[in-house]
Design a protein around this motif. Structure first.
Motif: not given
Length: 203
Positions: A93-103, A185-203
């Motif tokens: 999991l730790e390998k796939h986190w991305h800074n939300i601003d960069t993403f 829009h989802t990413l902007d909502c995350y940012k306002k909610s204090g999210v700092t990192k996101i990752r993509l999951e395939y399942s």
């Protein structure tokens, strides 16, 4: 002969998966999910169409729409291929986190480039004979004579544009842009909610 049989069966399996793909992007089973590093009230929107768009790399590789779009618009979309498949393992999991601003900047740039080149999709190469080839391929799956089936498959693969995806209208109808705007829009909502990192999951 054993190698040929193994190769043939593997090829059939691959193209069988391509053949049975749902082109309306609904109920496709496996797909992308966007995961924030903290719980929020935001909707985790990564549309089925957008998921299918990025998934194509696994089947079509350099001829996939996303690869062609990346070259035409001169944008690096490799971040969308950094997907977590081992989400049950904390080390992975730790390998796939991305800074939300960069993403978010990648998504914003992608949207901007599409808007500045609205006819970009006209430069995409598609396979206009895909349905006809799929019909022929579906017949191969049930053939008892695998040697004959292998010959027919080889002839199919020599046809022009065989390795290119069909045109699902996802680009030309503006659905890619719409899905990217929803993701933004989802990413902007995350940012306002204090999210700092996101990752993509395939399942």
């Amino acid at each position: 002969m054993k190698f040929l049989t193994t190769y043939f069966l593997g090829t059939l399996l691959f193209f069988s998966l391509q053949f049975h793909t749902k082109h309306n992007f609904k109920n496709t089973g496996m797909g992308y999910y966007i995961i924030p590093n903290k719980q929020t009230a935001c909707q985790n929107n990564f549309g089925n169409g957008l998921s299918f768009f990025f998934e194509q790399v696994g089947g079509y590789e350099e001829t996939a729409e996303v690869e062609q779009v990346s070259k035409i618009l001169r944008i690096d979309l490799s971040v969308f291929q950094d997907v977590d498949y081992e989400y049950s393992k904390k080390v992975e999991l730790e390998k796939h986190w991305h800074n939300i601003d960069t993403f978010t900047r990648v998504v914003h740039t992608f949207i901007s480039k599409i808007k500045s080149q609205p006819n970009y999709y006209k430069r995409i190469t598609h396979n206009p004979d895909k349905q006809k080839q799929n019909d022929e391929f579906s017949r191969l799956i049930y053939m008892q004579d695998t040697a004959q089936a292998a010959k027919i498959l080889e002839q199919l693969q020599k046809q022009p544009y065989y390795y290119y995806p069909p045109d699902y209208g996802y680009l030309s109808k503006g659905r890619l842009l719409k899905d990217l705007q929803i993701l933004k829009h989802t990413l902007d909502c995350y940012k306002k909610s204090g999210v700092t990192k996101i990752r993509l999951e395939y399942s």
